[in-house]
Design a protein around this motif. Structure first.
Motif, mmCIF file in Angstrom:
data_model
loop_
_atom_site.group_PDB
_atom_site.id
_atom_site.type_symbol
_atom_site.label_atom_id
_atom_site.label_comp_id
_atom_site.label_asym_id
_atom_site.label_seq_id
_atom_site.Cartn_x
_atom_site.Cartn_y
_atom_site.Cartn_z
ATOM 1 N N CYS A 24 6.174 0.532 4.295
ATOM 2 C CA CYS A 24 6.321 0.999 2.916
ATOM 3 C C CYS A 24 7.572 1.865 2.808
ATOM 4 O O CYS A 24 7.696 2.889 3.500
ATOM 5 N N ASN A 25 8.494 1.460 1.924
ATOM 6 C CA ASN A 25 9.754 2.194 1.784
ATOM 7 C C ASN A 25 9.601 3.347 0.809
ATOM 8 O O ASN A 25 9.211 3.146 -0.337
ATOM 9 N N ILE A 26 9.917 4.531 1.295
ATOM 10 C CA ILE A 26 9.845 5.706 0.419
ATOM 11 C C ILE A 26 11.130 6.512 0.515
ATOM 12 O O ILE A 26 11.869 6.425 1.492
ATOM 13 N N LYS A 27 11.356 7.310 -0.546
ATOM 14 C CA LYS A 27 12.510 8.223 -0.541
ATOM 15 C C LYS A 27 12.131 9.489 0.222
ATOM 16 O O LYS A 27 11.000 9.969 0.112
ATOM 17 N N SER B 86 5.961 0.744 -4.629
ATOM 18 C CA SER B 86 4.532 0.751 -5.005
ATOM 19 C C SER B 86 3.810 -0.314 -4.187
ATOM 20 O O SER B 86 3.818 -1.481 -4.557
ATOM 21 N N PRO B 87 3.210 0.092 -3.074
ATOM 22 C CA PRO B 87 2.589 -0.922 -2.205
ATOM 23 C C PRO B 87 1.258 -1.426 -2.752
ATOM 24 O O PRO B 87 0.585 -0.727 -3.515
ATOM 25 N N ASP B 88 0.883 -2.634 -2.338
ATOM 26 C CA ASP B 88 -0.366 -3.249 -2.810
ATOM 27 C C ASP B 88 -1.599 -2.433 -2.428
ATOM 28 O O ASP B 88 -2.609 -2.470 -3.130
ATOM 29 N N TRP B 89 -1.506 -1.709 -1.308
ATOM 30 C CA TRP B 89 -2.697 -0.996 -0.823
ATOM 31 C C TRP B 89 -2.952 0.318 -1.550
ATOM 32 O O TRP B 89 -3.963 0.968 -1.328
ATOM 33 N N PHE B 90 -2.060 0.704 -2.444
ATOM 34 C CA PHE B 90 -2.172 2.031 -3.069
ATOM 35 C C PHE B 90 -3.160 2.001 -4.235
ATOM 36 O O PHE B 90 -2.841 1.547 -5.324
ATOM 37 N N ASP B 91 -4.387 2.475 -3.981
ATOM 38 C CA ASP B 91 -5.427 2.482 -5.010
ATOM 39 C C ASP B 91 -5.926 3.881 -5.357
ATOM 40 O O ASP B 91 -6.382 4.098 -6.469
#
Lengths: 263, 388
Positions: free
Chosen positions: A14-17, A65-70
């Motif tokens: 997951c790419n984040i700043k 915004s990754p798919d796993w983020f719930d």
């Protein structure tokens, strides 16, 4: 300000700043519902003493915004992975509002990489019969007004933040914030049951005039986290690190120094 | 053309100044403004109007669902559909529709609709919607997962109606070890499904692919025509030619002896609907985060920011409503039918604060002066508008 770098990093795909500045023991700061934004004066001040690390949460701002983020648990586990991947130890973990909630969720799961915990006007628990300002039903401008005790500071932030070119990122942040905080509104019904597990020195910094999570929340957190210390900042709203940055830096530094003496 | 009498069932006694002061008739407008004695009478007044529509020859009656608002007193439309199932003898009964993501168990909607379909012996039309944004504030449902929940609930309901039970269902939002609702729908394989929408392109595409009837909510006729053309284009892409019966226009019609009289009589009641009952205090109330994608959100925000209070003159000019003498209404409706290519008119005969006697006179005038002229009329000529 010159004393920090901004980069994109990948944490388990997951790419984040990531903003990072200063040197010393690591201080991981988790931002609130408005995103990480810019490198702020309080970060710069802390960077004089610490290796200040400010990631932007998955789903927010420039991060993916990754798919796993719930939900909030996903963020907590993500930051446990983050600590592991960056191999950070003896970390001073701090978080504001939604970031404070995330920090508390992380700490009830595993404190082995933490030296201390600072929750600033944190979400995450529910205190009955304390009226709260609803940031979701109002406009961005009214939302920012709700953050501040000193409305002239709200005017400054509105002028800086509410512009046509920031519309996309404001909406992205509101979607990410709603994803974790819409229902129940800003808390996890299970969190309060496990806060006793936090076994690192914990500081609670609260704005005396917070309308989102009023100071009763500081008292409630203090009762639930063994040995925690609460500091109420007068004439201050929901985001003390912006409204009273000097007070926040002083309190955090003093707390950590005292911890070292005690150790 | 088919005519449905579409009722919003507003709390028409609402204090319009109090709504203005609160900034909205939704969510935050205190229910202390609701007087149960007046409300109880209103339910009967409105149900009587629906029964009159049946006797006057309307093809159907429509109900819908909204929560915590003076705009409509139908949080649970099935209660009213049940009340009408035995007294509306001939017309179809449509709920347009139930808001699927707002319930935590969509099987209750499969059950409710199947009961209504049995009770009416197959005169029921099943509408599915997501609810407007304000509903997500009122019902404590996360708007970020609204689209996911809608898709999942829809699939579950269709399977519950069409696959022999019991079966196991494990989705992301809904989980059941036993899906086996009794009764099954009366109509085979299930009641007709209608999809009302404000004009989202993804909803139009999906409805066309599923061959569901698409109902366009309150919009200028030029916009309606563009969305209906989009539906026909999507149908062609899906390998079939859409029939005008798959397109329904939700409108408001008011008929009086002369244009001038019709405008004068309708004006305060229609403007109350648009400028008070429909008013939301903020764009955020109408469009909570994640309710729609960022691009659509920006489009709606821009439109709302520039929106001025509506006047009846504007609404008539833009073809959002039709108001006038019988002759004017016939001309406009024919023009609009040919322009947009629909074959169902979902007509609000009561709107805003319009009282009972005026509503009944309007319904009677529509039934006598308009309906007979359109009974066998189909859209004529080729639709003149191309989709974007």
């Amino acid at each position: 300000m010159a004393n920090h770098s901004t980069s994109m990093i990948s944490v388990r795909g997951c790419n984040i700043k990531l903003m990072r500045g200063g040197s010393g023991t690591p201080l991981l700061f988790l931002h609130g519902a408005s995103g990480a934004g810019a490198w702020l004066p309080f970060m710069e001040a802390l960077a004089a003493r610490f290796d200040v690390i400010v990631p932007e949460h998955p789903g927010f701002g420039d991060s993916e915004s990754p798919d796993w983020f719930d939900n909030i648990h996903d963020l907590a586990y993500f930051y446990l992975d983050f600590l592991q991947q960056l191999d950070l130890e003896r970390v001073h973990l701090a978080g504001i509002s939604l970031g404070g909630w995330t920090a508390a969720e992380l700490a009830i799961r595993d404190t082995k990489r933490l030296a201390s915990l600072t929750l600033i006007d944190a979400a995450g628990i529910h205190v009955p019969d304390v009226p709260q300002f609803d940031p979701f039903i109002v406009s961005e401008e009214q939302r920012i007004r709700g953050f501040f005790h000193d409305q002239s500071k709200a005017d400054e932030m509105i002028a800086r933040v509410v512009r046509p070119e920031t519309e996309d990122v404001i909406m992205k942040n509101r979607i990410a914030a709603a994803r974790v905080a819409w229902q129940p509104r800003g808390y996890d019904p299970d969190l309060h049951k496990w806060l006793h597990r936090i076994d690192v020195p914990t500081l609670l910094i609260w704005g005396a005039n917070d309308r989102l999570f009023p100071k009763e929340y500081a008292s409630a957190y203090q009762k639930l986290i063994p040995g925690s210390k609460a500091v109420i900042i007068p004439e201050c709203g929901h985001i003390p690190q912006v409204e009273k940055p000097d007070a926040v830096v002083t309190e955090m530094t003093a707390f950590i120094d005292q911890m070292k003496i005690a150790a | 053309m088919k005519f449905f009498n579409f009722h919003l069932m507003p709390y028409r006694h609402a204090d319009l100044d109090a709504i203005e002061k609160n900034g909205s008739a939704w969510v935050t407008f205190s229910n202390s403004h609701y007087d149960p004695k007046k409300g109880g009478d209103l339910y009967h007044e409105y149900l009587d109007q629906m029964e009159l529509a049946d006797r006057l020859g309307f093809d159907g009656v429509c109900l819908n669902e909204h929560h915590q608002t003076a705009y409509g007193m139908m949080p649970i439309p099935g209660v009213l559909a049940g009340a009408l199932a035995r007294s509306v003898k001939r017309a179809k009964i449509a709920i347009l529709g139930r808001a699927l993501p707002l319930v935590n168990n969509p099987l209750t909607i499969a059950e409710e609709y199947a009961m209504l379909d049995n009770l009416t012996r197959g005169r029921f039309i099943a509408g599915f919607v997501r609810g407007i944004g304000a509903e997500y504030h009122a019902m404590g449902i996360n708007p970020v997962v609204s689209q996911e929940r809608y898709a999942e609930a829809h699939d579950l309901i269709i399977r519950a109606w069409t696959e022999p039970g019991p079966f196991v269902y494990k989705g992301k939002h809904y989980h059941f070890n036993y899906v086996n609702p009794w009764p099954r729908p009366y109509q085979d394989p299930h009641p007709p499904i209608w999809i009302p929408s404000q004009g989202s392109s993804s909803t139009i595409r999906w409805a066309a692919q599923k061959r569901y009837t698409y109902a366009q909510t309150l919009s200028p006729i030029a916009t309606v025509a563009r969305f209906f053309q989009m539906y026909r284009d999507e149908a062609e892409k899906a390998g079939y030619t859409a029939s005008p019966d798959q397109l329904a226009w939700s409108n408001t019609i008011y008929v009086a002896d002369t244009d001038e009289k019709a405008m004068r009589e309708a004006k305060p009641h229609l403007e109350a609907l648009l400028n008070r009952f429909l008013k939301k205090s903020s764009v955020e109330m109408l469009l909570p985060p994640g309710y729609t994608n960022i691009e659509s959100m920006k489009r709606v925000r821009a439109a709302k920011v520039n929106a001025k209070p509506s006047t009846i003159e504007d609404l008539v000019k833009q073809g959002v409503v039709i108001v006038g003498s019988p002759n004017t209404v016939r001309e406009k409706l024919a023009e609009y039918q040919d322009l947009a290519g629909f074959n169902t008119s979902l007509t609000k005969t009561q709107f805003g604060s319009l009282p009972d006697d005026m509503t009944r006179a309007n319904m009677t005038a529509i039934a006598e002066e308009i309906l007979p002229h359109f009974r066998d009329r189909l859209p004529q000529g080729r639709p003149a508008v191309a989709a974007e």
